[in-house]
Design a protein around this motif. Structure first.
Motif, short mmCIF file in Angstrom:
data_model
loop_
_atom_site.label_atom_id
_atom_site.label_comp_id
_atom_site.label_asym_id
_atom_site.label_seq_id
_atom_site.Cartn_x
_atom_site.Cartn_y
_atom_site.Cartn_z
N ASP A 88 98.35 -5.26 1.04
CA ASP A 88 98.15 -4.27 -0.02
C ASP A 88 97.82 -2.88 0.53
OD1 ASP A 88 98.69 -6.19 -1.85
OD2 ASP A 88 96.63 -6.45 -2.56
N ALA A 123 107.34 -11.68 -2.30
CA ALA A 123 106.01 -12.06 -1.83
C ALA A 123 105.78 -11.39 -0.49
CB ALA A 123 105.91 -13.58 -1.70
N THR A 124 104.75 -10.57 -0.41
CA THR A 124 104.47 -9.81 0.81
C THR A 124 103.22 -10.30 1.53
OG1 THR A 124 103.20 -8.16 -0.42
CG2 THR A 124 105.56 -7.76 -0.15
N SER A 125 102.58 -11.35 1.01
CA SER A 125 101.36 -11.85 1.63
C SER A 125 101.28 -13.36 1.49
CB SER A 125 100.12 -11.22 0.97
OG SER A 125 100.00 -11.67 -0.38
N GLU A 145 98.93 -15.06 0.09
CA GLU A 145 98.51 -15.43 -1.26
C GLU A 145 99.65 -15.30 -2.26
OE1 GLU A 145 94.87 -13.87 0.95
OE2 GLU A 145 97.00 -13.37 0.78
N SER A 146 100.42 -14.22 -2.17
CA SER A 146 101.49 -14.01 -3.15
C SER A 146 102.64 -14.99 -2.95
CB SER A 146 102.01 -12.57 -3.09
OG SER A 146 102.55 -12.27 -1.82
N ARG A 151 97.68 -11.42 5.25
CA ARG A 151 96.78 -11.69 4.12
C ARG A 151 96.89 -10.55 3.13
NH1 ARG A 151 93.34 -16.08 4.96
NH2 ARG A 151 93.10 -15.83 2.70
N ARG A 152 96.52 -10.80 1.89
CA ARG A 152 96.73 -9.81 0.83
C ARG A 152 96.02 -8.49 1.10
NH1 ARG A 152 95.83 -12.29 -4.50
NH2 ARG A 152 98.09 -12.42 -4.61
N ARG A 153 94.80 -8.54 1.60
CA ARG A 153 94.06 -7.29 1.82
C ARG A 153 94.78 -6.39 2.82
NH1 ARG A 153 91.40 -7.63 6.55
NH2 ARG A 153 91.04 -9.71 7.46
N GLU A 158 101.41 -17.60 -5.28
CA GLU A 158 101.18 -17.17 -6.66
C GLU A 158 102.46 -16.78 -7.37
OE1 GLU A 158 96.66 -15.47 -5.82
OE2 GLU A 158 98.32 -14.08 -6.23
#
Length: 226
Positions: free
Chosen positions: A35, A85-87, A89-90, A30-32, A93
């Motif tokens: 990141d 894209a590393t997550s 969500e990305s 996940r993005r959190r 997106e």
């Protein structure tokens, strides 16, 4: 990548592709979480230490991937409209941004998952069905990469045609039937430095790759939607 001509994509033809083995996908963060992890060549030593000792065996692939993500047009000429894209969500997106629309659809191959250590498949396959998955001349392909967690390299490809191709192994052994995704580059001069008018170059995608297309364009056929 194994390239072939567009005219092979028709029922009744025989093709002998090299199909790389596919094991399970590394964790898709996940993005959190993603990141909070450094992702740059500047912090490469820290990244290696964070995922040691597993990272040491793939250090070369990891460094190349970071460089490609930071400078796609330099590391991979012809793919300037690209990114990583590393997550979770990305992964949605980034294709939306590259396609300039939030109304998109994703497709992935329907191929078997292999156990660790499985060699690449290379055999004779009968093409039993071919379906173009979109009429859009523009699409985004996201390729899985070698990294401790799931990282996808995504790039635009236009003009391009994408197909769902049903392959049946002639020997009927393991995984006798599978649905692969094939991408045909209609203008090779852009990516390969060839002269315009050269024959169209097609190739299959790996199992973990994803094709994103604008949903506003009518879909064709029944490809496996991701």
């Amino acid at each position: 990548i194994f390239f072939f001509r567009h005219d092979v994509l028709r029922p009744g033809s025989v093709i002998t592709p090299t199909i790389p083995p596919t094991t399970t996908l590394p964790p898709l963060l996940r993005r959190r979480v993603a990141d909070s992890i450094p992702f740059s060549t500047e912090h490469f030593a820290d990244i290696l230490a964070m995922f040691a000792p597993e990272s040491h065996a793939i250090a070369g692939e990891m460094q190349w991937m970071l460089e490609a993500c930071e400078h796609p047009g330099v590391v991979l000429p012809g793919y300037r409209a690209a990114g990583c894209a590393t997550s979770l969500e990305s992964l949605a997106e980034l294709p939306m941004a590259l396609l300039r629309t939030r109304d998109v659809r994703a497709f992935s191959p329907d191929m078997p998952t292999d156990v660790a250590g499985t060699p690449a498949r290379r055999g004779r396959y009968n093409v039993t069905a071919v379906r173009r998955i979109t009429e859009s001349p523009e699409l985004v392909t996201c390729h899985d990469t070698t990294y401790p967690y799931a990282v996808f390299f995504c790039h635009t490809a236009s003009p391009t045609a994408a197909y769902a191709v049903t392959l049946a192994a002639e020997d009927g052994n393991e995984a006798p039937v599978m649905e692969a995704l094939a991408v045909c580059h209609l203008d090779r001069s852009r990516a390969h430095g060839d002269e315009p008018g050269d024959a169209t170059a097609c190739h299959f995608l790996t199992k973990l790759s994803v094709i994103w297309v604008p949903a506003v364009v009518e879909q064709v056929g029944g490809a496996h939607e991701a």
